[in-house]
Design an enzyme around this catalytic site. Structure first.
Site, PDB file in Angstrom:
ATOM      1  N   GLU A 140      39.729  39.436  38.989  1.00 26.52           N
ATOM      2  CA  GLU A 140      40.441  39.214  37.719  1.00 26.52           C
ATOM      3  C   GLU A 140      39.579  40.404  36.662  1.00 26.52           C
ATOM      4  O   GLU A 140      38.604  40.512  36.469  1.00 26.52           O
ATOM      5  CB  GLU A 140      40.300  38.005  36.906  1.00 26.52           C
ATOM      6  N   LYS A 142      29.174  32.807  37.057  1.00 29.16           N
ATOM      7  CA  LYS A 142      29.574  34.012  36.260  1.00 29.16           C
ATOM      8  C   LYS A 142      28.547  34.916  35.916  1.00 29.16           C
ATOM      9  O   LYS A 142      28.928  36.157  35.978  1.00 29.16           O
ATOM     10  CB  LYS A 142      30.553  33.609  35.160  1.00 29.16           C
ATOM     11  N   ARG A 195      39.975  32.137  46.262  1.00 27.58           N
ATOM     12  CA  ARG A 195      41.082  31.207  46.831  1.00 27.58           C
ATOM     13  C   ARG A 195      42.406  31.797  46.659  1.00 27.58           C
ATOM     14  O   ARG A 195      42.421  32.801  46.293  1.00 27.58           O
ATOM     15  CB  ARG A 195      41.180  29.888  46.054  1.00 27.58           C
ATOM     16  N   GLU A 228      29.352  37.064  25.626  1.00 23.85           N
ATOM     17  CA  GLU A 228      29.921  38.157  26.350  1.00 23.85           C
ATOM     18  C   GLU A 228      30.957  38.680  25.069  1.00 23.85           C
ATOM     19  O   GLU A 228      31.167  38.145  24.209  1.00 23.85           O
ATOM     20  CB  GLU A 228      30.972  37.411  27.281  1.00 23.85           C
ATOM     21  N   HIS A 237      44.558  28.640  27.996  1.00 23.53           N
ATOM     22  CA  HIS A 237      43.943  29.335  28.774  1.00 23.53           C
ATOM     23  C   HIS A 237      44.488  29.123  30.373  1.00 23.53           C
ATOM     24  O   HIS A 237      43.719  29.423  31.093  1.00 23.53           O
ATOM     25  CB  HIS A 237      42.393  28.932  28.847  1.00 23.53           C
ATOM     26  N   ASN A 265      38.236  34.930  41.988  1.00 20.73           N
ATOM     27  CA  ASN A 265      38.554  33.616  42.373  1.00 20.73           C
ATOM     28  C   ASN A 265      38.632  33.490  44.030  1.00 20.73           C
ATOM     29  O   ASN A 265      39.256  34.508  44.469  1.00 20.73           O
ATOM     30  CB  ASN A 265      40.150  33.295  41.985  1.00 20.73           C
ATOM     31  N   GLU A 313      36.033  37.794  36.537  1.00 20.50           N
ATOM     32  CA  GLU A 313      35.598  36.999  37.545  1.00 20.50           C
ATOM     33  C   GLU A 313      36.362  37.204  38.846  1.00 20.50           C
ATOM     34  O   GLU A 313      37.470  37.765  38.869  1.00 20.50           O
ATOM     35  CB  GLU A 313      35.503  35.422  37.091  1.00 20.50           C
TER      36      GLU A 313
END
Lengths: 481, 166
Positions: A261, A112, A278, A186, A221, A276, A274
């Site tokens: 995202e 990240k 996939r 963050e 989440h 992803n 982030e």
């Protein structure tokens, strides 16, 4: 060019089946893998062939199954090995095509801190991040795991004095969950919306985005309702975010399907969260509104072929909504439930798509994720899409395991949801949605239960003809009537 | 006519349901409510009922004492707290040849007269009760030995309306 002719899907449930569907349409043979408890599962019988493995996370076992069945490519689905760079490398070494991005891309985006650095360099807006102490005026802040996801290793810190303790706790949790104890700090964005962009790159250098998905309705989440287009994204904002998403994908030379995202703050600012690497669970809403088959595009790209569409030709039509059907009890803090599916009658009709991993009599165990199916609708407008989803959920019969169908119906029926007033805390702020609106049982239900209860008089057709009677009725009046 | 009483526990409160039913039509009594219904279809995992002219499809799943019912988009779990018991064993012909009223009501029609030959399952008397019609039929062939009622007559439950000799 060596073309893929047989694909092993290293996954289970609805996503494995969804991938088999496209493979069959493309004339490509499919191989399912299954563990001992999944021997009779729906995905196994849906594939052309199957091979037993000890564990869906066992790289050696998956590669052995591929060799034994003569598969020349592996599709990882989502979860399990899908974002495991070492697995993607092992596939390459075994001369198998990994249907996904390059291993180094997975590795970079999985970190990240590294992914944020890359995005910042590419000019993509990134949430302010600190390796050490944030300035006092930056609070509240979030402590997050470098290797994390799913809320694990995450802590909200309101005051500087609590920072060190939160970091230590998050670090311990991250070490356990991800085998990586690194954490970072963050800026905390309050009441954010989760907006992500589907991106696609091919080996010939083309990178496109296929619009956004809003995934703000989450519990623990985890997304449970997703839609596109987002009611919060104006054409102008869409253009800006889409451009940023493509820049993000280009920055890492992205190949295959990916998702960038963002969090969108109430003031209209968006930040990279982030990437992803996939196919996402919620990819069907993109397919429903663009007409694209994202798995087909993945296979084309893996074959070294160009994407079937150019950015200027990508069009979005209407609105699509997805609800994740879980074997869980929202009324009891979303605890998972297990059992055998006694009755399974999913809705049908115009604009409805069901990606299901189960069927009538399927066993739902505790070994894997409790997501059973995804119910997806399409309609010309968001309002019509919500009406269609309400209708579809209200017709969805699922007995034998407790599930979230009624809860989802309450969520999509909520005035704020209908008005598009949602953020990632929606379900926390509307905890009342977890309870049924009424606890009163209607007479229809009492009658249905009473008519069919065990010591009743067997079953009969419309004519009332007797067939099987319990003893108590044998000598009774029934025959006279 | 079948009368039954069922005791259910639904989320910590108990509900007693009484059902009287004949020929797919009946009434459900719960608390102070009386609800007429028609059973259009019934099978092991569900059925189709009609109440007030509205269709309701339902599905059920049973475990030891619990019944989960899906109806109109909602699932209810009911616990059986006592074995259902027979309220009224309104006498049937079963061997005696007696055709008895299955509920209190009015005789609408008498389809036979003394001396008639009747077949199995032939209608003998049609009654009206709770605004529903019920046909009383034979269970075997025979000859009508006696008729004890006429159209318009009010009868009590269990009253002998006709006698069939085999």
């Amino acid at each position: 060019m060596v073309m893929i002719h047989k694909v092993l899907v290293a996954n289970r449930g609805e996503i494995a089946i969804r991938i088999f569907h496209t493979l069959r349409e493309m004339g490509i043979r499919s191989v399912a893998v299954y563990t001992e408890v999944d021997g009779r599962s729906l995905h196994v019988r849906t594939a052309d062939e199957s091979s037993r493995v000890e564990n869906y996370l066992d790289t050696r076992e998956i590669l052995r199954a591929a060799a034994e069945t003569g598969a020349d490519a592996i599709h990882p689905g989502y979860g399990f090995l899908s974002e495991n760079a070492a697995f993607a490398e092992a596939c390459e070494q075994a001369k198998l095509t990994f249907i996904g991005p390059r291993p180094q891309t997975i590795r970079r985006m999985g970190d990240k801190l590294e992914s944020k650095r890359v995005m910042k360099d590419a000019g993509v807006p990134v949430v302010p991040t600190w390796d050490a102490e944030p300035p006092a005026n930056a609070y509240p802040v979030l402590v997050k795991a470098v290797g994390g996801g799913g809320g694990k290793g995450m802590r909200l810190v309101e005051h500087p004095r609590d920072l060190n303790e939160a970091k230590a706790a998050a670090s311990r949790e991250a070490a356990k969950a991800f085998n990586d104890d690194r954490v970072f700090v963050e800026k905390y964005i309050s009441n954010p919306r989760h907006i992500e962009f589907q991106v696609f790159g091919d080996t010939l250098g083309s990178v496109i985005h296929v619009f956004e998905r809003e995934c703000s309705i989450q519990r623990r989440h985890q997304k449970i309702i997703e839609e596109t287009p987002s009611p919060a994204v104006s054409p102008d904002l869409r253009a800006k975010m889409g451009e940023a998403a493509v820049a993000a994908a280009r920055a890492v030379g992205y190949v295959g399907a990916g998702t960038v995202e963002f969090i969108l703050s109430p003031d209209g600012q968006f930040y990279f969260l982030e990437m992803n690497t996939r196919l996402q669970v919620e990819h069907p809403v993109t397919e429903m509104t663009t007409g694209l088959d994202l798995v087909r595009e993945q296979v084309l790209v893996a074959n070294g072929q160009p994407l079937s569409i150019k950015q200027t030709d990508v069009r979005q039509s209407g609105h699509s909504l997805e609800c994740r059907i879980y074997a869980e009890v929202p009324e009891e803090n979303f605890r998972p439930d297990t059992g055998s599916i006694a009755v399974y009658r999913p809705p049908t009709g115009p604009g409805i798509r069901l990606d299901s991993g189960v069927e009538q009599d399927s066993e739902v165990g505790f070994h894997y994720d409790p997501m059973l199916a995804k119910l997806i609708v399409w309609a010309p407008t968001r309002d019509a899409s919500i009406e269609r989803m309400q209708r579809a959920l209200s017709e969805f019969v699922l007995l034998g395991v407790r599930n979230n169908i009624e809860f989802l119906h309450r969520v999509v029926s909520h005035a704020d949801f209908k008005a598009g007033k949602i953020d990632t805390h929606f379900l926390e702020h509307h905890a009342e949605l977890r309870k049924p609106t009424t606890t009163e049982i209607p007479v229809e239900a009492l009658l249905a239960a009473s008519l069919t209860s065990s010591d009743s008089r067997g079953h009969r057709g419309t004519n009332g003809a007797d067939q099987t009677f319990d003893d108590v009725w044998q000598s009774g009046a029934w025959r006279n009537a | 006519m079948i009368g039954r009483e069922l005791h259910w526990r639904i989320q910590d409160h108990d509900v007693v349901v009484r059902i009287e039913e004949a020929n797919g039509k009946g009434v459900l009594r719960v608390n102070d409510r009386t609800v007429p219904f028609t059973v259009r279809e019934e099978h092991s995992s569900g059925g189709w009922i009609e109440i007030d002219g509205r269709n309701h499809q339902f599905f059920v799943s049973r475990t030891a004492n619990n019944v989960a019912v899906w109806i109109d988009g909602h699932t209810y779990v009911l616990e059986r707290i006592e074995k259902g018991r027979l309220l009224e064993a309104a006498s049937a012909e079963h061997g005696s040849g007696e055709i008895r009223a299955l509920m209190p009501g009015k005789v609408l029609r008498v389809d036979v007269k003394v001396g008639d030959t009747v077949a199995e399952h032939q209608t003998v008397v049609i009654m009206e009760s709770m605004k529903m019609e019920t046909s009383l039929t034979t269970t075997r062939a025979g000859k009508v030995a006696a008729v004890h009622c006429k159209p318009g007559q009010t009868v009590d439950m269990g009253e002998i309306l006709a006698v069939i000799q085999s």
